[in-house]
Every structure is written in C-alpha cells, then in structure tokens.
Design an enzyme around this catalytic site. Structure first.
Site, short mmCIF file in Angstrom:
data_model
loop_
_atom_site.label_atom_id
_atom_site.label_comp_id
_atom_site.label_asym_id
_atom_site.label_seq_id
_atom_site.Cartn_x
_atom_site.Cartn_y
_atom_site.Cartn_z
N HIS A 58 0.83 -1.22 0.00
CA HIS A 58 0.00 0.00 0.00
C HIS A 58 0.86 1.27 0.00
CE1 HIS A 58 -3.79 -2.17 0.75
NE2 HIS A 58 -3.08 -2.94 1.56
N ASN A 130 -10.09 -3.01 2.27
CA ASN A 130 -9.83 -2.86 0.83
C ASN A 130 -11.11 -2.50 0.09
OD1 ASN A 130 -7.02 -3.51 0.81
ND2 ASN A 130 -7.49 -5.69 0.91
#
Length: 485
Positions: A58, A130
């Site tokens: 990420h 997510n």
C-alpha cells in the site's frame, strides 16, 4: 491562493533569524566554502533525510479528511459511542494500491486499500480494509509469500506475471479475489467510484455484554466507474497521478465524495451453523442470509494541508478499536493486529501515534517510556508515576471498558486451511452474476495478465477456473488463443 500581507521571517529550525538564504559563506568570492556555514549544512542534511521508508504494501496512496455521521440506532448491537445515533466523528481516509510502489501509476489494475481513521471521544478506531470484500489468502502464514509474488523479481527487478500466476495457481483459495481483480471492478476510475470494505469479520458488543459478529461495508454514492485495460493505458500515458488529481480536485471544487456505511450482523449462534467459515477472509456472507443494515454516511470534505504530514505519515492499524468494537477468530485479522502497528514502529518510529495526524483527540495516559520520537516525556500525568501499580495517582485501568469473553474452542495445532474447504462456490456465484460483456472483459483481462507465463502454470490455473465453471476456463482459453498465447 491568498498571501499574507506581511510574510513571516525565515528562521533556522532552532528559531534564529536567517539573514541570507540565497548565498553560501565562502572564503572570498571564488574561494572554498566554510564549515561554519551551519545554515548550508542544515539544509543539505535535512534534504538527505526527507524520505522515510515507503510502506512495503500500500505504498502509493491518496487521502482526505471528513466526517462519519451515524443515522441509525444500533445500540442493541454495540455500546461504541462512535456508532450511536446522531453522532458525528472526524475521520481521515487513505486509499491506496496494494502492490504499487510510490512511483506507480494510479490507474493500474490492482486491489485498492480503503482505510478509515475515526477520531472518537473514546480513542482512535481504525477500519483498515480494501475495495474488495475478500482477499487472496486466508492464513497469514502465506501473506509474505503472496506479497513477494506481486513485487519485483530479485534477478530481473521487474514485476513477474509468472510469479503471480504460479502463486495463485498453487493457492486455490485465491480464485474468488482473482475473479474480482480481473473483473470490471478491478480498475476503478478514481477513489470516489469504488466501495470500501472492512473485509474481515469483526465483533460488536453491547452494554449487556452480548457479542455479535459484523462485516463493515462502505458503498459509494457516486456510482461505480471503471477503466478497461486499453483505457487505463491511454490514461497512464497522459498522467500517472489521476487518482490524486481526481480526489483533490473534487474536494477543492466542493464535490464532496460520500459513502453509505452498512453492516451485516451475525449472532454467535448463527456462526455455528453456517456451511462456510464466517471468519474466512476468502468468503463473503450472503446478503440474503445476512441483509445489509444502513447505519450512516462517510463524507470527505477537506484536503490535507501537507500531504507528507497528514497522508504519508498516517498510520492505520486494525489493533485500534474502542469499547463496543473488537476482534474475531479471523486468522488474517489476528496477524494484522500485530503486523500493522509493527510496520509503523519501523517506518515512523516508536511513538508514531504521537504524530499529530495519528494522535487521538481525547486525553491519552500511558506508561510507555523513552525511545525515538518521544516528544511528550511521561504521559502518565505525574513524573513520579512511571510504572504501574504506583502510589502517586498515576492512570489506572477502566473496568467499564471490559469486553465480554471471546468464546473459543479447539486444540492448538497447525490446521490445514485448505482441507475440506470449498474455494469455488462463491467465485461461481460471482461469475454467474456477470453478463456476457462483463465475462468477455474478464476473460480478456486474465489472458492479458497471463502473457509470457509458462504453459504448465496456465494449465494449472485453468483447472481452477474450470472448477468454478466450465465456461470460465473455456472463455479464458479462447482469449489466450486470440491473443496468440
């Protein structure tokens, strides 16, 4: 952009005024520089230290500030003050790509992170998920291996399609997430046009000490918009920063993105009778069995003033819960409770939670000592109370925050998480929801991603697609043939 009438005077980091910020001190006009020019040394030294380690996962992200407003009464499920009706809580949301590095293009096919920090009166609550309700693996023991397969090959220093498909073809539990990733929803146009999910199973508990299992869903109010592979290539050719441009631009223009917060609730008794493991991150809870409960609205309405301080240094962790919200036996969640906070300690420093963007908006009292970035000294409220228990009126435990016991059973062992597990039924239900156009794009996207992958790995993966549905494998075979693979 407004400017102050009288700009502030430039100073050193120690507060002393700077007389000349244009010229170094040298021994004569053409002479060498002098070591005494501390302002020059300070600027060079700070520049050398402007970067911190990027997130292993990420790394590329975009974010903004906003609010969470609760509109429904769910007090029967939770005593968390942040989830009580008519409450409004300041939040920070960071979106990200999973595999992409800091320099990656925004519009690449990848799973997107969707992380929310709620600054509640009882402490920070982080919902770290997510844009998909499931994930590639269910056992955290495999998570580092999965991430390695998505990153650069140690010899070529290039992303490896062979590594990706080799891992997926040897991990049948990944097929549900793979199907989502290569569907239309695998490439959103911008952060505003995708859903967010807590993904894991969490728990809620109420004032009576009753526990409920819960799934968190954030449904976009902007509608879903997606790129095809061809469209994304064209977009990336024009700009690699399209998500940042879209999110920042929308908020600056007053077009504040919103999401509807919805919950799925399951009782402890129901969890014992499902024909799937409700704590398995590769599974969803069917909506017809556990319907959506609309709870509130998330809105982003303020851009950060400094991206590095407020987004790059933002640290989210599922370990941050508040009374009324807690964990579950979800194995992936259990591992993330440790790994996220530990990643922040490595990347940002021991006291990363004292950074302004991570600091709670409520009083903080603890006995953590010293270490890097300790700007506050003792936070016990009394310098004599630097251990616990003590006789100097230091902070003490709050029995009112005690949650009900988590009912667990079973013997400690390394259980085979694939044995007897159905990895295909839910992927099949998703596949059958697609219309013909969506299926064709799915086949094409997967065929594109398999370019250059050894035949034996492709055959192994096709066998998994066939177990989902014969048409799934046949469609990909046809797309591979058309592509000359």
């Amino acid at each position: 952009m407004s400017k102050p009438k009288h700009p502030p005077k430039l100073t050193t980091s120690a507060g002393a005024p700077v007389a000349d910020n244009q010229n170094s001190i040298s021994a004569g006009e053409r002479g060498p520089l002098l070591l005494q020019d501390y302002q020059l040394l300070e600027k060079l030294a700070h520049q050398n230290r402007e970067r911190i380690p990027e997130r292993t996962v990420h790394a590329k992200g975009w974010g903004a500030h906003g609010t969470l407003k609760i509109t429904a009464d769910i007090a029967k499920y939770t005593c968390a003050k942040v989830l009580q009706p008519n409450t409004e809580t300041p939040i920070l949301i960071r979106f990200s790509t999973v595999a992409g590095e800091l320099g990656a293009a925004d519009a690449e096919r990848d799973v997107r992170g969707f992380s929310i920090k709620c600054y509640t009166e009882e402490g920070n609550w982080d919902l770290v998920g997510n844009n998909t309700p499931v994930f590639f693996v269910r056992d955290p023991y495999k998570f580092p291996d999965f991430i390695h397969s998505q990153k650069r090959h140690p010899r070529t220093n290039l992303r490896s399609a062979t590594a990706m498909w080799d891992f997926w073809s040897l991990s049948p539990e990944s097929i549900h997430q793979v199907t989502i990733l290569f569907s239309d929803r695998g490439l959103p146009v911008a952060p505003m046009f995708m859903n967010g999910y807590g993904s894991h199973t969490f728990s809620l508990w109420n004032k009576k000490g009753e526990r409920y299992w819960v799934k968190f869903h954030c449904k976009t109010r902007q509608g879903h918009k997606h790129y095809t592979n061809a469209e994304s290539m064209e977009v990336i050719g024009g700009s690699r920063e399209t998500y940042q441009e879209a999110l920042y631009g929308a908020i600056e223009a007053g077009n504040y993105p919103q999401w509807t917060l919805q919950l799925q609730i399951m009782t402890e008794q129901q969890a014992q009778t499902t024909n799937y493991d409700p704590f398995d991150l590769t599974k969803v809870w069917p909506h017809n069995e556990f319907p959506m409960l609309e709870v509130g609205v998330l809105e982003l309405n303020r851009n950060p003033d400094n991206y590095f301080a407020e987004i790059e240094q933002a640290a989210f962790s599922p370990s941050n819960v508040v009374p009324g919200i807690s964990f579950s036996p979800d194995k992936m969640l259990q591992a993330r409770i440790f790994s996220y906070a530990d990643a922040h300690r490595h990347r940002l420093g021991t006291h990363y939670e004292s950074l302004p963007i991570n600091a709670p908006r409520c009083p903080v009292h603890h006995y953590h000592k010293d270490g890097e970035m300790n700007a506050h000294g003792s936070q016990s409220g009394n310098p004599d109370a630097y251990y616990e228990p003590n006789s100097f009126n230091g902070p003490v435990q709050d029995d009112h925050a005690k949650e009900p016991p988590l009912k667990l059973s079973g013997n400690a062992d390394r259980y085979d998480h694939r044995k007897g597990n159905d990895d295909y039924s839910q992927a099949r239900m998703l596949f059958l929801l697609f219309d013909d156009g969506q299926k064709q794009r799915l086949y094409s996207n997967i065929a594109d991603a398999m370019a250059g992958v050894p035949e034996e790995i492709i055959k192994r993966q096709l066998a998994h697609f066939k177990q989902v549905h014969p048409d799934y494998a046949a469609g990909i075979k046809a797309a591979l043939k058309a592509a000359g693979s």
